[in-house]
Write a protein that holds these residues in place. Sequence first.
Motif, short mmCIF file in Angstrom:
data_model
loop_
_atom_site.label_atom_id
_atom_site.label_comp_id
_atom_site.label_asym_id
_atom_site.label_seq_id
_atom_site.Cartn_x
_atom_site.Cartn_y
_atom_site.Cartn_z
N TYR A 155 -6.36 -1.92 5.32
CA TYR A 155 -5.76 -1.38 6.55
C TYR A 155 -6.00 0.11 6.72
CZ TYR A 155 -3.42 -5.85 6.46
OH TYR A 155 -3.17 -7.18 6.41
N CYS A 156 -5.88 0.86 5.63
CA CYS A 156 -5.99 2.31 5.78
C CYS A 156 -7.02 2.92 4.84
CB CYS A 156 -4.63 2.98 5.59
SG CYS A 156 -4.08 2.96 3.88
N CYS A 207 -7.19 -0.35 0.20
CA CYS A 207 -6.40 -1.02 1.21
C CYS A 207 -7.27 -1.32 2.43
CB CYS A 207 -5.23 -0.12 1.61
SG CYS A 207 -4.29 -0.77 2.99
N CYS A 262 0.84 -1.18 0.00
CA CYS A 262 0.00 0.00 0.00
C CYS A 262 0.89 1.24 0.00
CB CYS A 262 -0.90 0.00 1.23
SG CYS A 262 -1.81 1.52 1.42
N VAL A 279 -6.95 3.50 1.65
CA VAL A 279 -6.49 4.27 0.50
C VAL A 279 -6.72 3.46 -0.78
CG1 VAL A 279 -4.08 3.61 0.15
CG2 VAL A 279 -4.74 6.00 -0.03
N CYS A 303 0.14 3.06 3.76
CA CYS A 303 0.52 2.48 5.07
C CYS A 303 1.59 1.40 4.93
CB CYS A 303 -0.70 1.93 5.78
SG CYS A 303 -1.39 0.47 5.00
ZN LIG Z 1 -2.97 1.08 3.35
#
Ligand SMILES: [Zn+2]
Length: 153
Positions: free
Chosen positions: A143-144, A141, A126, A146, A129
């Motif tokens: 996780y974040c 993503c 990513c 984006v 992150c």
């Molecule tokens: Zn990310």
Amino acid sequence: MVVTEENLLPKGDEALADYIRRLRIKQNFTQKELSLKAQIHIQTIRKIEGGQTSRVNQKAKSGLASALGIPAEYLDAATKKVPLETITTFKFCPKCWTAGTTPDQMWTDLRSKYCFACGTALRNRCISCDEPIMSLKFKFCPYCGVNYKFSPN
Ligand SMILES: [Zn+2]
Ligand SMILES: [Zn+2]
């Protein structure tokens, strides 16, 4: 014994602790030498090899990878217990790739670093992150949040 690239790959069910120790011993490093080379604290190395932690931060990971002469992806594979192909397959050109499509084989080749079509550096993490991209079925993503195609310019 000749060190082939094969030997540097994490084995199927090899834990991060065993993997790091195996590579370190193969290169005749003591824990202290490895810690100096990788520029991480010897306690961290002891913890990793003792199996007390499988969480290795990005800085330690890239230090270890360059000290042991392996791509950081190999450490990801050992840390996350996923086959290396899973990590290396999801490489793509952030310019040419269309979300939801299978990345071109020219990108996913282990040795490819740049897009064959436009020369952009390929990504398998990513952009925001730095978490490895585990599936390109997703546009964003996990996780974040984006967009994987996001580009800062
Ligand atoms: Zn990310
Ligand atoms: Zn491209």
